[in-house]
Design an enzyme around this catalytic site. Structure first.
Site, PDB file in Angstrom:
ATOM      1  N   ASP A 183      72.317 -39.253  29.934  1.00  0.00           N
ATOM      2  CA  ASP A 183      70.477 -38.567  29.823  1.00  0.00           C
ATOM      3  C   ASP A 183      70.917 -37.055  30.443  1.00  0.00           C
ATOM      4  OD1 ASP A 183      69.814 -38.943  33.024  1.00  0.00           O
ATOM      5  OD2 ASP A 183      69.242 -40.728  32.205  1.00  0.00           O
ATOM      6  N   SER A 190      67.166 -31.359  34.575  1.00  0.00           N
ATOM      7  CA  SER A 190      66.608 -30.181  34.673  1.00  0.00           C
ATOM      8  C   SER A 190      65.388 -29.719  34.525  1.00  0.00           C
ATOM      9  CB  SER A 190      67.226 -29.407  33.253  1.00  0.00           C
ATOM     10  OG  SER A 190      67.600 -27.716  33.035  1.00  0.00           O
ATOM     11  N   ASP A 237      85.324 -30.848  39.903  1.00  0.00           N
ATOM     12  CA  ASP A 237      85.175 -30.028  39.231  1.00  0.00           C
ATOM     13  C   ASP A 237      84.551 -29.181  39.788  1.00  0.00           C
ATOM     14  OD1 ASP A 237      84.698 -28.358  37.165  1.00  0.00           O
ATOM     15  OD2 ASP A 237      83.057 -29.228  36.710  1.00  0.00           O
ATOM     16  N   HIS A 295      72.825 -26.154  29.761  1.00  0.00           N
ATOM     17  CA  HIS A 295      73.626 -25.302  29.791  1.00  0.00           C
ATOM     18  C   HIS A 295      71.755 -24.558  30.263  1.00  0.00           C
ATOM     19  CE1 HIS A 295      76.975 -22.545  32.140  1.00  0.00           C
ATOM     20  NE2 HIS A 295      76.197 -23.541  32.625  1.00  0.00           N
ATOM     21  N   ASN A 296      70.880 -24.331  29.881  1.00  0.00           N
ATOM     22  CA  ASN A 296      69.592 -23.633  29.304  1.00  0.00           C
ATOM     23  C   ASN A 296      69.507 -22.242  29.933  1.00  0.00           C
ATOM     24  OD1 ASN A 296      69.304 -26.981  28.127  1.00  0.00           O
ATOM     25  ND2 ASN A 296      67.728 -26.699  30.009  1.00  0.00           N
ATOM     26  N   GLU A 320      80.137 -19.002  40.709  1.00  0.00           N
ATOM     27  CA  GLU A 320      80.763 -20.203  39.673  1.00  0.00           C
ATOM     28  C   GLU A 320      81.466 -19.802  38.541  1.00  0.00           C
ATOM     29  OE1 GLU A 320      77.534 -22.076  37.961  1.00  0.00           O
ATOM     30  OE2 GLU A 320      76.126 -22.126  40.523  1.00  0.00           O
ATOM     31  N   GLN A 342      78.234 -17.340  33.950  1.00  0.00           N
ATOM     32  CA  GLN A 342      79.645 -17.514  33.915  1.00  0.00           C
ATOM     33  C   GLN A 342      80.527 -17.399  32.553  1.00  0.00           C
ATOM     34  OE1 GLN A 342      77.172 -20.154  33.665  1.00  0.00           O
ATOM     35  NE2 GLN A 342      77.365 -21.763  36.191  1.00  0.00           N
ATOM     36  N   HIS A 401      68.815 -28.419  41.364  1.00  0.00           N
ATOM     37  CA  HIS A 401      70.425 -27.932  40.187  1.00  0.00           C
ATOM     38  C   HIS A 401      71.040 -29.448  40.598  1.00  0.00           C
ATOM     39  CE1 HIS A 401      72.482 -27.576  36.291  1.00  0.00           C
ATOM     40  NE2 HIS A 401      73.701 -27.380  37.087  1.00  0.00           N
ATOM     41  N   GLN A 407      85.395 -19.723  35.752  1.00  0.00           N
ATOM     42  CA  GLN A 407      85.394 -21.367  35.027  1.00  0.00           C
ATOM     43  C   GLN A 407      86.461 -21.804  34.848  1.00  0.00           C
ATOM     44  OE1 GLN A 407      82.534 -22.944  32.890  1.00  0.00           O
ATOM     45  NE2 GLN A 407      81.582 -21.519  34.875  1.00  0.00           N
TER      46      GLN A 407
END
Length: 736
Positions: free
Chosen positions: A493, A533, A268, A95-96, A312, A240, A49, A314
């Site tokens: 993409d 991904s 970020d 975010h699969n 992670e 998350q 990732h 947020q």
């Protein structure tokens, strides 16, 4: 795992998603056994990732430059110049896996993460889009997942205050165990005020901003880089949890300190959290970074260095600030009710040093954390090309009217109003075209300039022929932008595939990327950002290859944009492009004939460009009164959509004798548009097309309350509309 002196065993290495040869690479790199925190850091930075280790060798073939590209891939988001000192900042990410495990929070934090990628660059977000792929409607989890994901997308976007203006929704059994949630955000910035991640200067304060750090999302990036099995629900703690109201405060605080000139660099805290943000900022600036975790604001007691580095949580940012501006920046963040803490500094050492409670928990070479990640040239096989299907050999099933009424009510072709009405698509007051058309249009400030935006891909084409499918995804995106009158400028993409360690899956990836590259080159449509991904499969069953394409186009005057709705009766209906009746991989073949087979339609990119440029010229000079590109379902589906949007029917001419009627009306030949023009202008348009060497055919005239075909019963617009609108609400209510 609370101590740093935990014994590093092969089992522990495997738990961190690292293969034995990758662990040996770590040993060779640092010359000793890593601490537990260091192992976690390598696990985060070297997973698929974050490192793109299976894909980056192929991604280098994508065209990324043009005179209007300010920033291509490699930053938080891509940036293009849209004139007048303004820039469009945009990106798409996945975010699969989190969304399959916990659909509401998975989708919500996907939206939150992509919004942060955009405003990290100094842009104010103006729109969100998405591309959602779900399993078969009859699968026992699908309804629950659709409900949760749509609620999560709407819950975060609506609360944050950005309109969700477009997207796509599809259903297929290949997504039963692994749905796809691809989120796209678009923002506006000044070209002279773009912010980047590269740190500069030695001894500069590194500041933690935003919400507190908790234990949510630990190993989120690693989880996203692994296949699922039957116990995927056990991974729920890696998902998350988002707070859109905190993110709104973070946006305003970040933009304010940027405006005040406080910021040197900004990153970020997304995948891999504090680890990736700190190392990327240092490495990009050829600097070292020292962090003191005692200073990190935590919302849970007793958090270890390992947990803090991999969390992670947020709504968090990391910045390098100008020292003289530190007090001013802190006052701004305190005003917005957000945490502000100096947690480290830049150093000249090019080392990444992490301290906690007086101990050095990690001491690693910062450049190598990213640059020395494995890079694989995985073996791949090119799938055997499927034969083209002879339209004449496909027997028609029932009448044309019956087929249309069935197709318009199928899960993939029916109205998605149930979805997009849960999103606030007009907040901000600049949405010119709402969901449901070819592309959304959002005005740039007070106009007249506007941005068109869309997401596209046809996964069944990509599986049947990855190269042609990749080309088609870009070409359809280009067509959708063109169909509203926009000049297509650039794409982002989101390349969703299965396990790259399987040569046939890697072959799909390579083929699609090569097809995307070819289309982007010919259409002058560069890739400026994106996401890969992989490992999207469960128990060895992969998703359909799904390289989602998000496109941005520019309209000089939004009042000249086109819509797909028929406007009035007695206008000529013209088809731009050649209709040959291509049925391979078509919706007609799948839904009416129950056959998923054959080669997908070929994509002639020169023809795409010529036809699109011709259509755009008709829009901009006011000749075309309605425009719709042709894609899924072919000619009659597009005509039905135009009729339903305008509540006006059409009388249609018979198909040519050499094409079977069902192939003519439902074939999916590419590079085509339907346009309407005033009857008095039709002959001039046909003459203009001949002069431009563009094939344009007259196929009928608007009017009445039905689609009328010789030899077929009338297909009333009211009946079609009822069928199109009914399926999804009925399904979600448990009635379909």
């Amino acid at each position: 795992m609370t101590a740093n002196n935990v014994k590093i065993t092969p089992a522990l290495v495997a738990e961190h998603g690292l293969k034995p040869d990758e662990y040996q690479r770590i040993l060779d790199l640092i010359g000793r056994e890593p601490t537990l925190t260091e192992l976690g850091i390598f696990s985060a930075m070297w997973n698929e990732h974050c490192s793109y280790k299976s894909s980056k060798v192929h991604l280098r073939g994508l065209p990324t430059k043009a005179s209007w590209v300010i920033q291509g891939p490699g930053e938080n988001a891509g940036v293009i110049d849209i004139g007048d000192g303004q820039a469009c900042v945009f990106k798409m990410e996945s975010h699969n896996h989190p969304s399959y495990i916990e659909p509401y929070q998975g989708a919500a934090t996907g939206v939150g993460g992509i919004l942060r990628d955009v405003f990290t660059m100094g842009a104010r977000p103006i729109a969100c889009l998405n591309a959602l792929s779900f399993g078969a409607p009859e699968h026992p989890k699908t309804r629950h997942l659709v409900s949760g994901v749509v609620a999560g997308v709407g819950g975060y976007g609506n609360s944050f205050g950005v309109p969700t203006v477009g997207g796509s929704v599809r259903f297929h059994s290949r997504y039963d165990g692994n749905i796809l949630v691809n989120a796209m955000a678009v923002g506006l910035a000044e070209t002279s005020k773009i912010f980047y991640a590269a740190a500069s200067g030695v001894g500069m304060p590194i500041v933690y901003l935003g919400s507190k750090t908790g234990r949510d999302g630990i190993h989120g990036a690693s989880m996203a880089s692994a296949e699922f099995d039957d116990d995927s629900a056990e991974k729920r703690p890696t998902v998350q949890v988002g707070d859109p109201f905190s993110e709104k405060l973070l946006l305003e605080a970040c933009l304010e300190i940027m405006e005040k000139g406080c910021v040197i660099a900004i990153q970020d805290m997304g995948a891999a959290g504090l680890t990736s943000s700190a190392t990327e900022m240092g490495a990009k600036g050829d600097l070292g970074v020292t962090l003191d975790l005692d200073k990190v604001p935590c919302r849970e007691e007793g958090m270890t260095a390992y947990e803090m580095m991999l969390s992670e949580s947020q709504e968090r940012m990391l910045m390098v600030l100008k020292p003289e501006k530190e007090a001013e920046a802190e006052a701004i963040f305190r005003k917005w009710g957000l945490d502000f803490a100096v947690v480290g500094e830049t150093t000249p050492t090019k080392r990444f040093i992490v301290r906690h409670k007086g101990e050095v928990m990690a001491d690693l070479p910062i450049k190598e954390l990213g640059d020395s990640a494995p890079e694989y040239k995985r073996p791949f096989v090119t799938a055997q090309k499927l034969p083209a299907i002879d339209a004449g050999a496909v027997e028609a099933r029932g009448s044309i009217a019956d087929a249309l009424e069935r197709l318009i009510a199928t899960p993939d072709l029916c109205s998605k109003r149930w979805v997009w009405e849960q999103y606030d698509h007009i907040i901000g007051g600049n949405t010119v075209q709402r969901p449901g058309g070819d592309a959304a249009i959002v005005r740039v400030e007070d106009g007249p300039k506007a941005l068109a935006m869309t997401t596209d891909v046809t996964p069944r084409y990509c599986e049947a022929n990855p190269f042609e499918g990749g080309k088609q995804a870009v070409a359809e995106c280009w067509r959708n932008l063109t169909a509203v009158g926009a000049k297509p400028l650039a794409i982002t993409d989101n390349l969703n595939f299965g396990n790259p360690e399987r040569p046939e899956i890697m072959g799909q990836f390579v083929g699609c990327v090569r097809g995307i590259a070819e289309a982007c080159k010919v259409l002058d449509f560069p890739v400026v950002s994106g996401n890969v991904s992989l490992y999207n499969e469960t128990n060895g069953k992969a998703i359909l290859p799904t390289p989602s394409i998000g496109g941005i186009g520019l309209i000089d005057d939004f009042t000249k944009s086109a819509t797909l709705a028929f406007k009035k009766a007695d206008e000529a209906i013209l088809v731009v492009g050649e209709t040959a009746g291509w049925l391979g991989q078509s919706m007609y073949l799948r839904e009416i004939c129950a056959r998923e087979e054959g080669a997908p339609p070929p994509v002639d990119l020169i023809e795409e460009r010529e036809n699109g440029d011709f259509v755009r010229s008709l829009i901009l000079d006011g000749t075309a009164t309605a425009v719709h590109d042709l894609s899924d379902g072919g000619l009659l589906i597009a005509l039905a959509e135009m009729a339903m949007a305008g509540s006006i029917g059409a009388k249609l001419d018979a198909p040519p004798d050499d094409i079977p009627a069902h192939a003519y009306w439902f074939g999916e030949d590419q590079a085509r548009y339907i346009i309407t023009v005033p009857a008095a202008k039709a002959e001039a348009v046909l003459a203009r097309a001949r002069e431009a060497s563009v094939l344009v055919t007259s196929i009928g005239v608007t009017g009445g309350d039905a689609l009328a075909l010789d030899g077929e019963r009338a297909m009333t617009v009211a009946n079609l509309n009822e069928r199109s609108e009914a399926w999804l609400p009925a399904y979600m209510a448990g009635e379909a």
